[in-house]
Design a protein around this motif. Structure first.
Motif, mmCIF file in Angstrom:
data_model
loop_
_atom_site.group_PDB
_atom_site.id
_atom_site.type_symbol
_atom_site.label_atom_id
_atom_site.label_comp_id
_atom_site.label_asym_id
_atom_site.label_seq_id
_atom_site.Cartn_x
_atom_site.Cartn_y
_atom_site.Cartn_z
ATOM 1 N N ARG A 23 0.818 -1.213 0.000
ATOM 2 C CA ARG A 23 0.000 0.000 0.000
ATOM 3 C C ARG A 23 0.851 1.262 0.000
ATOM 4 O O ARG A 23 0.339 2.364 0.150
ATOM 5 C CB ARG A 23 -0.932 -0.004 1.222
ATOM 6 N N GLY A 24 2.153 1.102 -0.153
ATOM 7 C CA GLY A 24 3.025 2.259 -0.253
ATOM 8 C C GLY A 24 3.585 2.778 1.047
ATOM 9 O O GLY A 24 4.234 3.825 1.072
ATOM 10 N N ASN A 25 3.355 2.075 2.156
ATOM 11 C CA ASN A 25 3.882 2.508 3.449
ATOM 12 C C ASN A 25 5.375 2.176 3.515
ATOM 13 O O ASN A 25 5.773 1.022 3.367
ATOM 14 C CB ASN A 25 3.127 1.803 4.576
ATOM 15 N N THR A 26 6.211 3.191 3.735
ATOM 16 C CA THR A 26 7.668 3.006 3.721
ATOM 17 C C THR A 26 8.309 3.246 5.085
ATOM 18 O O THR A 26 9.524 3.409 5.166
ATOM 19 C CB THR A 26 8.309 3.945 2.692
ATOM 20 N N VAL A 27 7.530 3.281 6.161
ATOM 21 C CA VAL A 27 8.094 3.502 7.500
ATOM 22 C C VAL A 27 9.062 2.361 7.828
ATOM 23 O O VAL A 27 8.716 1.189 7.676
ATOM 24 C CB VAL A 27 6.983 3.561 8.560
ATOM 25 N N PRO A 28 10.289 2.668 8.256
ATOM 26 C CA PRO A 28 11.262 1.613 8.555
ATOM 27 C C PRO A 28 10.754 0.647 9.616
ATOM 28 O O PRO A 28 10.124 1.057 10.589
ATOM 29 C CB PRO A 28 12.487 2.386 9.066
ATOM 30 N N ALA A 29 11.048 -0.646 9.409
ATOM 31 C CA ALA A 29 10.519 -1.683 10.298
ATOM 32 C C ALA A 29 11.630 -2.581 10.832
ATOM 33 O O ALA A 29 12.521 -2.986 10.087
ATOM 34 C CB ALA A 29 9.482 -2.525 9.563
ATOM 35 N N ALA A 45 11.207 -5.831 5.793
ATOM 36 C CA ALA A 45 11.818 -5.268 6.999
ATOM 37 C C ALA A 45 13.180 -4.656 6.681
ATOM 38 O O ALA A 45 13.902 -5.136 5.805
ATOM 39 C CB ALA A 45 11.980 -6.347 8.062
ATOM 40 N N GLU A 46 13.510 -3.592 7.383
ATOM 41 C CA GLU A 46 14.843 -3.001 7.263
ATOM 42 C C GLU A 46 15.841 -3.664 8.202
ATOM 43 O O GLU A 46 17.052 -3.610 7.973
ATOM 44 C CB GLU A 46 14.794 -1.496 7.569
ATOM 45 N N ASP A 47 15.343 -4.291 9.276
ATOM 46 C CA ASP A 47 16.229 -4.927 10.255
ATOM 47 C C ASP A 47 15.479 -6.069 10.918
ATOM 48 O O ASP A 47 14.243 -6.127 10.885
ATOM 49 C CB ASP A 47 16.694 -3.906 11.290
ATOM 50 N N VAL A 95 19.023 3.863 14.583
ATOM 51 C CA VAL A 95 19.428 3.896 13.171
ATOM 52 C C VAL A 95 18.200 4.026 12.278
ATOM 53 O O VAL A 95 18.167 4.843 11.345
ATOM 54 C CB VAL A 95 20.230 2.634 12.807
ATOM 55 N N LEU A 96 17.174 3.230 12.559
ATOM 56 C CA LEU A 96 15.950 3.298 11.756
ATOM 57 C C LEU A 96 15.261 4.650 11.907
ATOM 58 O O LEU A 96 14.701 5.182 10.946
ATOM 59 C CB LEU A 96 14.995 2.176 12.158
ATOM 60 N N ARG A 97 15.299 5.188 13.094
ATOM 61 C CA ARG A 97 14.681 6.497 13.332
ATOM 62 C C ARG A 97 15.381 7.568 12.499
ATOM 63 O O ARG A 97 14.731 8.467 11.947
ATOM 64 C CB ARG A 97 14.769 6.821 14.812
ATOM 65 N N ARG A 98 16.706 7.505 12.379
ATOM 66 C CA ARG A 98 17.427 8.482 11.565
ATOM 67 C C ARG A 98 17.034 8.355 10.103
ATOM 68 O O ARG A 98 16.899 9.343 9.389
ATOM 69 C CB ARG A 98 18.937 8.302 11.740
ATOM 70 N N LYS A 99 16.832 7.114 9.642
ATOM 71 C CA LYS A 99 16.390 6.910 8.259
ATOM 72 C C LYS A 99 15.027 7.528 8.046
ATOM 73 O O LYS A 99 14.763 8.166 7.026
ATOM 74 C CB LYS A 99 16.332 5.410 7.947
ATOM 75 N N SER A 100 14.144 7.338 9.023
ATOM 76 C CA SER A 100 12.787 7.864 8.908
ATOM 77 C C SER A 100 12.781 9.381 8.906
ATOM 78 O O SER A 100 11.952 10.008 8.244
ATOM 79 C CB SER A 100 11.927 7.345 10.066
ATOM 80 N N ALA A 101 13.714 9.984 9.653
ATOM 81 C CA ALA A 101 13.742 11.437 9.777
ATOM 82 C C ALA A 101 14.468 12.114 8.625
ATOM 83 O O ALA A 101 14.468 13.340 8.527
ATOM 84 C CB ALA A 101 14.418 11.836 11.093
#
Length: 221
Positions: free
Chosen positions: A74-80, A100-102, A119-125
């Motif tokens: 559905r296009g959701n790209t939030v890191p997981a 998943a990213e990790d 690390v994932l939070r930095r990618k999201s930001a």
């Protein structure tokens, strides 16, 4: 509603572990929302804005990786980050290839979990240029669109969510039922979808959302 802290969606059916993680992450400065089954996690991820997804694999209703695949479709790209008792190399590869990213095996080290989340939070930001829509650019995090003429159009949370879903899959036509179940899961009448399409067209012009008769809606062209 965000209070400025990074938001984590935690999907974990072990309530004791979920409570421990919620307290831990809250103490580290995160705003934590907990889902105890996969269906609830899917609904929350599609209707609210998060910075990181933290999913167990063995969720009831819908398995964690199945939920993640549905979100990516559905296009959701939030890191997981996937947490799982299944920790052999094949399981890790499966998790990473399904969106998943990790991937972190249980039992896990708390410091390692926090480091991976950071690390994932930095990618999201990381800054993005927004999502292209007909006649402008949508900025989901700000709940606004900027037209090609430079006009800033403020959108409601639901208007933003609906337009994000269409904009992330510009070639796809969604049925009203699909949009109802993902964006308006707390409603039971597809008429609410039509109403929000009307709101978007009033704010951004009729061309922002395409009607495909007998099927539903897609991003305008």
């Amino acid at each position: 509603m965000s209070d400025g802290r990074p938001r984590v969606l935690l999907a974990e059916d072990d309530r004791r572990l979920a409570g421990m993680l919620e307290r831990l992450l809250s103490g580290e400065g995160y705003q934590v929302t907990v889902a105890f089954d996969g269906q609830r996690a899917l609904h929350l991820a599609m209707t609210e804005a998060f910075d990181v997804l933290l999913f167990d694999r063995g969720l009831p209703a819908r398995e964690g990786l199945e939920v993640l695949e549905a979100l990516r479709a559905r296009g959701n790209t939030v890191p997981a980050l996937i947490l799982s008792a299944l920790g052999n190399p094949a399981d890790r590869v499966e998790g990473l290839t399904r969106g998943a990213e990790d991937y972190l095996a249980k039992p896990f080290d708390i410091d390692e979990l926090l480091a991976r989340l950071a690390v994932l939070r930095r990618k999201s930001a990381a800054p993005t240029g927004g999502l292209k829509i007909p006649g402008g650019v949508l900025h989901p995090g700000r709940h606004e669109a900027v037209t090609d003429a430079g006009e800033v159009v403020v959108l409601s949370e639901r208007e933003t969510e609906l337009l994000v879903m269409l904009a992330r899959r510009p070639g796809q036509v969604f049925t009203r039922q699909e949009l109802l179940e993902t964006v308006f899961a707390d409603a039971d009448d597809t008429g609410v979808v039509d109403s929000y399409v009307h709101h978007l067209r009033r704010k951004l012009g009729r061309g922002c959302v395409l009607t495909v008769r007998g099927i539903g809606y897609g991003l305008g062209r």
